[in-house]
Design a protein around this motif. Sequence first.
Motif: not given
Length: 496
Positions: A25-31, A153-161, A313-322
């Motif tokens: 909801n952080y990313g949802f609100s922001d965007q 990193v899932l924190y930021w991934l969820s924001i971007k999703v 961004d979501i692709g980049a965060i997935c790479v980061s998480a893995l």
Amino acid sequence: MAWKGNSISPTLLFTTGLLVLSAFNYGFSDQAFSSGQAMDSFARQFGVYHPKTDTWKVKPLFTSLFNSLKAGGQLIGVFIGGYVSNTYGRRMCVFSMNVYALGSAAVLISSTTVAQIQAGRVLHYVYLGMQLAVIPTALTELAPAQVRGGICVLYWLSIKVGGLVVTSIARGTSSIQTDAAWRIPFGLILVVPSIVLSLIWFTPESPRWLLLRDRHAEALESLVRLRPKDASKEQTEADFQDLSDKVAVQLQKKQFRDLFTRQNRRRTFIVVACNFFQQATGQAFASQYGTLFVKQLKSINPFSVTLGINAIDIGAICVSALSIDKVGRRALFHVSSSFQTIALMTMGGLGTADSSDMDAKKGIVAMLMLFSFSWSLGWAPLVYVLGAELPASPLREKTLQIAYTVKLVTEFAVTFSYPYLETADTPHHVYLGGKLGFIYGSLSAVAFVFGWFFIPETRRLELEDIDKKFVLPKEGVVALETAADKEVNIEERTTE
């Protein structure tokens, strides 16, 4: 919390999932706000009519305040969230902030005047500030050391999703000529808080938080719930005793002044500086004004670009998480800084081309997307990981309050100044366009140097074991663990 085996308990999965959903909801609100302000219906509601051009435009001052004053609300939320989280627990903080979110979102949805929409966004960011104070910390405290980086990193991934979902919705509603175009995305902000409120009390409290309050029986009960079903009672009790002993050592570090003792001031400096560079390299310009920036270029559909950026961004965060728990934090920071600098400097160079050069404009958009990918690969998620890892447990909230204050003040400076650099037809304003890349690119280069010399490696270390990286010998020099020692220690812990 280390344990043998590869299984993870359903309770830990459920708790992590709920915390990550809240971050959505952080990313949802922001965007939602970022996309909404680029809609024609939003301009008609909150802008000024220009008879000569037969168009509605929001004033640059409104745009500056709308995107920068939120930092003040978020800063208030960080302190409120830190206090509630530290005093009453992680669950109570999550519960109270989502109750508050329902009220602040209602103010936004019903806004009809400039004052109301401005106040509504500031009030809503108190909720998002509370999220910032509790979600990364809770995820860090609950995650096993061997996968802590990926989980955080899932924190930021969820924001971007969340940002991608609402951008898709906004692209669909942007063609609506009534206020429903922006009210629909704003109204959907209510969904996630309603879900989190109904489920949060089914999750356990952080064992580390309970131990820091000398509530050992409750901490053991919580740890048992978070352990996999195949974990033996003896192993759980042994791990609990080990965790209790480590936390007991840290209990003496409680005062604000302890942030600046010889052993802690280096880690305080690193966390604060990371939060500064995260914002100083221009992310607020890209995330808050990306749609408007592309719209000013008059080259590509701005909503399509914003949608593409969120997907990248979501692709980049997935790479980061893995990769974060395999290659480590430092490597990702270095790669992120390098590509950010290249993208921003190239954007600056393209910005010097003739304003009618369509290929140059498309190049600027491409570099904006590369910058966003690079930032999301490292500096976006890893600052929150390090911010939760480096401070001693009793000092975590205090450290993050200072760090987030610096972060939000820097974000305010970037978001408030941008409209005055992009509105050439207004007196005393300038139009830099892509040349903004020179400003942010220079700061990104400095961030690379900072990361190279100061950011430590923390992968696979228990939170309490990170203290050993900042042990002071008699000479008073910080004794950082060498790479060889680190690998030996890791092997010893994984083969016990």
